[in-house]
Design a protein around this motif. Structure first.
Motif, PDB file in Angstrom:
ATOM      1  N   ALA A 175       0.828  -1.200   0.000  1.00 49.31           N
ATOM      2  CA  ALA A 175       0.000   0.000   0.000  1.00 49.31           C
ATOM      3  C   ALA A 175       0.866   1.255   0.000  1.00 49.31           C
ATOM      4  N   ALA A 176       1.982   1.224   0.731  1.00 52.35           N
ATOM      5  CA  ALA A 176       2.891   2.379   0.758  1.00 52.35           C
ATOM      6  C   ALA A 176       3.515   2.601  -0.616  1.00 52.35           C
ATOM      7  N   VAL A 177       3.835   1.516  -1.324  1.00 50.32           N
ATOM      8  CA  VAL A 177       4.391   1.633  -2.671  1.00 50.32           C
ATOM      9  C   VAL A 177       3.368   2.271  -3.611  1.00 50.32           C
ATOM     10  N   LEU A 178       2.120   1.806  -3.546  1.00 47.52           N
ATOM     11  CA  LEU A 178       1.096   2.355  -4.431  1.00 47.52           C
ATOM     12  C   LEU A 178       0.805   3.811  -4.091  1.00 47.52           C
ATOM     13  N   ASP A 179       0.848   4.140  -2.811  1.00 48.14           N
ATOM     14  CA  ASP A 179       0.653   5.538  -2.420  1.00 48.14           C
ATOM     15  C   ASP A 179       1.760   6.413  -2.996  1.00 48.14           C
ATOM     16  N   GLU A 180       2.988   5.897  -2.993  1.00 41.03           N
ATOM     17  CA  GLU A 180       4.107   6.656  -3.541  1.00 41.03           C
ATOM     18  C   GLU A 180       3.953   6.841  -5.048  1.00 41.03           C
ATOM     19  N   LEU A 181       3.414   5.832  -5.720  1.00 42.69           N
ATOM     20  CA  LEU A 181       3.191   5.949  -7.148  1.00 42.69           C
ATOM     21  C   LEU A 181       2.083   6.947  -7.472  1.00 42.69           C
ATOM     22  N   MET A 182       1.054   6.991  -6.620  1.00 41.66           N
ATOM     23  CA  MET A 182      -0.083   7.861  -6.887  1.00 41.66           C
ATOM     24  C   MET A 182       0.111   9.272  -6.358  1.00 41.66           C
ATOM     25  N   ARG A 183       1.063   9.465  -5.464  1.00 37.71           N
ATOM     26  CA  ARG A 183       1.218  10.766  -4.803  1.00 37.71           C
ATOM     27  C   ARG A 183       1.442  11.914  -5.782  1.00 37.71           C
ATOM     28  N   PRO A 184       2.281  11.760  -6.821  1.00 37.24           N
ATOM     29  CA  PRO A 184       2.466  12.888  -7.733  1.00 37.24           C
ATOM     30  C   PRO A 184       1.352  13.036  -8.757  1.00 37.24           C
ATOM     31  N   ALA A 185       0.406  12.096  -8.794  1.00 31.16           N
ATOM     32  CA  ALA A 185      -0.621  12.111  -9.839  1.00 31.16           C
ATOM     33  C   ALA A 185      -1.646  13.207  -9.575  1.00 31.16           C
ATOM     34  N   ALA A 186      -2.094  13.840 -10.632  1.00 24.32           N
ATOM     35  CA  ALA A 186      -3.065  14.930 -10.528  1.00 24.32           C
ATOM     36  C   ALA A 186      -4.404  14.412  -9.999  1.00 24.32           C
ATOM     37  N   PRO A 187      -5.182  15.280  -9.372  1.00 23.44           N
ATOM     38  CA  PRO A 187      -6.545  14.888  -8.972  1.00 23.44           C
ATOM     39  C   PRO A 187      -7.325  14.355 -10.163  1.00 23.44           C
ATOM     40  N   GLY A 188      -8.131  13.341  -9.911  1.00 17.97           N
ATOM     41  CA  GLY A 188      -8.859  12.685 -10.993  1.00 17.97           C
ATOM     42  C   GLY A 188      -8.132  11.493 -11.564  1.00 17.97           C
ATOM     43  N   SER A 189      -6.868  11.281 -11.164  1.00 16.15           N
ATOM     44  CA  SER A 189      -6.127  10.100 -11.611  1.00 16.15           C
ATOM     45  C   SER A 189      -6.763   8.837 -11.041  1.00 16.15           C
ATOM     46  N   LEU A 190      -6.579   7.729 -11.731  1.00 15.84           N
ATOM     47  CA  LEU A 190      -7.209   6.473 -11.345  1.00 15.84           C
ATOM     48  C   LEU A 190      -6.174   5.400 -11.034  1.00 15.84           C
ATOM     49  N   LEU A 191      -6.504   4.536 -10.072  1.00 17.99           N
ATOM     50  CA  LEU A 191      -5.725   3.338  -9.762  1.00 17.99           C
ATOM     51  C   LEU A 191      -6.622   2.141 -10.019  1.00 17.99           C
ATOM     52  N   VAL A 192      -6.206   1.260 -10.921  1.00 16.83           N
ATOM     53  CA  VAL A 192      -6.992   0.097 -11.323  1.00 16.83           C
ATOM     54  C   VAL A 192      -6.290  -1.159 -10.829  1.00 16.83           C
ATOM     55  N   ILE A 193      -7.006  -1.991 -10.088  1.00 23.24           N
ATOM     56  CA  ILE A 193      -6.428  -3.221  -9.542  1.00 23.24           C
ATOM     57  C   ILE A 193      -7.388  -4.386  -9.772  1.00 23.24           C
ATOM     58  N   SER A 194      -6.852  -5.512 -10.238  1.00 22.01           N
ATOM     59  CA  SER A 194      -7.547  -6.793 -10.117  1.00 22.01           C
ATOM     60  C   SER A 194      -6.591  -7.748  -9.418  1.00 22.01           C
ATOM     61  N   LEU A 278     -11.018 -10.426  -7.783  1.00 21.30           N
ATOM     62  CA  LEU A 278     -11.678  -9.179  -7.422  1.00 21.30           C
ATOM     63  C   LEU A 278     -11.066  -7.983  -8.144  1.00 21.30           C
ATOM     64  N   ALA A 279     -11.902  -6.979  -8.375  1.00 21.91           N
ATOM     65  CA  ALA A 279     -11.470  -5.792  -9.104  1.00 21.91           C
ATOM     66  C   ALA A 279     -12.031  -4.539  -8.463  1.00 21.91           C
ATOM     67  N   GLY A 280     -11.304  -3.449  -8.641  1.00 19.68           N
ATOM     68  CA  GLY A 280     -11.768  -2.149  -8.176  1.00 19.68           C
ATOM     69  C   GLY A 280     -10.999  -1.046  -8.873  1.00 19.68           C
ATOM     70  N   VAL A 281     -11.587   0.135  -8.874  1.00 21.79           N
ATOM     71  CA  VAL A 281     -10.948   1.323  -9.445  1.00 21.79           C
ATOM     72  C   VAL A 281     -11.105   2.454  -8.451  1.00 21.79           C
ATOM     73  N   GLY A 282      -9.980   3.074  -8.088  1.00 26.30           N
ATOM     74  CA  GLY A 282      -9.992   4.185  -7.149  1.00 26.30           C
ATOM     75  C   GLY A 282      -9.594   5.483  -7.828  1.00 26.30           C
ATOM     76  N   ARG A 283     -10.184   6.588  -7.357  1.00 23.66           N
ATOM     77  CA  ARG A 283      -9.882   7.908  -7.924  1.00 23.66           C
ATOM     78  C   ARG A 283      -9.132   8.744  -6.904  1.00 23.66           C
ATOM     79  N   ASN A 284      -8.104   9.449  -7.374  1.00 25.25           N
ATOM     80  CA  ASN A 284      -7.313  10.325  -6.526  1.00 25.25           C
ATOM     81  C   ASN A 284      -8.111  11.604  -6.235  1.00 25.25           C
ATOM     82  N   PRO A 285      -8.518  11.823  -4.964  1.00 27.20           N
ATOM     83  CA  PRO A 285      -9.333  12.999  -4.662  1.00 27.20           C
ATOM     84  C   PRO A 285      -8.524  14.181  -4.184  1.00 27.20           C
ATOM     85  N   ARG A 286      -7.206  13.994  -4.024  1.00 30.33           N
ATOM     86  CA  ARG A 286      -6.417  15.024  -3.355  1.00 30.33           C
ATOM     87  C   ARG A 286      -6.341  16.295  -4.187  1.00 30.33           C
TER      88      ARG A 286
END
Length: 331
Positions: A175-194, A278-286
């Protein structure tokens, strides 16, 4: 036999006598980028669990729907981690049919995958591949091709489709790795996981787990609770807007289902391999804070800007991955 099959794009120091999860997946999808050891292992899996092929196709179709959802949200750049063998209908095909200016960066730790992808993408504009361990976010974000291709000041979709269950590590570390990958991403960016999760144990599920344990990429099944934790503070997207259900994880065939596909696969309730995939898609709200935007801009667009040093202590086998042993493999 593996030696006779070796193609010009195959690195000479790779042992093709051992099956590889990415090339087995390619075989399940009817691809041609696999070797005798991969086919024998895949056929052994299908002998005890023919539903695995259905699960592979269901996951492939989830990838298509998730990419299309991102395109519908106006996202034009994609970071595909653990991309595996580039087979027909991969991410850049989907993206560039709709938007020829779309950009896709594939990332994989397997040198065979990377070499083959380089050949296939040689004449494809806006699509590149790099060899990197997905657990090395600084190395990925700081790579010259990443900086040249991906602009983190604009929304980006980060894809981890059918890959994390081949990656060892505690949930909080991943989770910390994925947070580091998503941290620089603009709001509205998506994380897709299955991600595969444990289901009712049967002889078939035990045998499949044992067969994958003989490959360089054994299975690491995680619970729905742990998979949800990988999204951190991202807002999960409602899996089916036609149903009154809370946003959460669902089987891959139930995320934004396409009615034209539903008749082509058995219902997930009829297969433990589908029900537990299982699958899910999360959106960066920051919000786009000034310091975050500055970091993202330098990381993506300014060659030579140092990022946070790699922390190999969190993942002891990360160094092994960078020497050529595949850690993550998938499509």
């Amino acid at each position: 036999m593996a030696g006779a099959e070796t193609a010009g794009w195959t690195p000479p120091d790779i042992d093709l006598s051992r099956p590889n999860a990415a090339r087995m997946y390619d075989f399940f999808l009817g691809g041609a980028h696999n070797f005798d050891a991969d086919r024998r292992a895949a056929l052994a899996v299908l002998e005890v669990a023919p539903q695995v092929r259905d699960a592979a196709w269901a996951n492939r179709r989830f990838l298509r729907r998730a990419v299309q959802y991102a395109l519908d949200q106006g996202i034009r750049q994609f970071l595909d981690l653990g991309s595996g063998i580039p087979t027909r209908g991969n991410v850049h095909d989907i993206v560039q049919v709709a938007h020829p200016d779309g950009r896709v960066l594939y990332v994989d730790a397997d040198p065979v995958v990377v070499k083959h992808a380089q050949v296939l993408l040689n004449d494809v504009g806006g699509a590149e591949v790099i060899e990197a361990d997905l657990r090395d976010p600084a190395g990925i974000l700081g790579h010259d091709l990443t900086r040249r291709l991906i602009d983190f000041r604009e929304p980006v979709t980060v894809l981890l489709v059918s890959v994390l269950h081949f990656v060892s590590g505690a949930v909080d570390e991943l989770a910390a790795v994925l947070d580091e990958l998503m941290r620089p991403a603009a709001p509205g960016s998506l994380l897709v996981i299955s991600h595969a999760s444990p289901t009712t144990t049967t002889d078939a599920t035990e045998t499949v787990t044992e067969l994958y344990a003989r490959t360089p990429t054994p299975l690491h099944l995680r619970s729905a609770h742990d998979i949800r934790a990988l999204f951190g503070n991202l807002d999960l997207i409602t899996p089916d807007p036609q149903l009154a259900q809370p946003a959460g994880l669902v089987p891959v065939d139930a995320w934004r289902p396409d009615p034209t596909e539903q008749q082509q696969l058995p219902a997930s309730a009829n297969s433990p391999f589908l029900a537990g995939f299982l699958a899910g898609v999360g959106r960066n709200p920051r919000p786009a804070a000034a310091d975050t935007a500055a970091t993202a801009g330098s990381a993506a667009n300014t060659p030579g800007t140092p990022l946070r040093p790699r922390n190999d202590a969190r993942f002891p086998d990360r160094q092994r991955a960078r020497t050529g042993a595949p850690v993550a493999a998938r499509r």
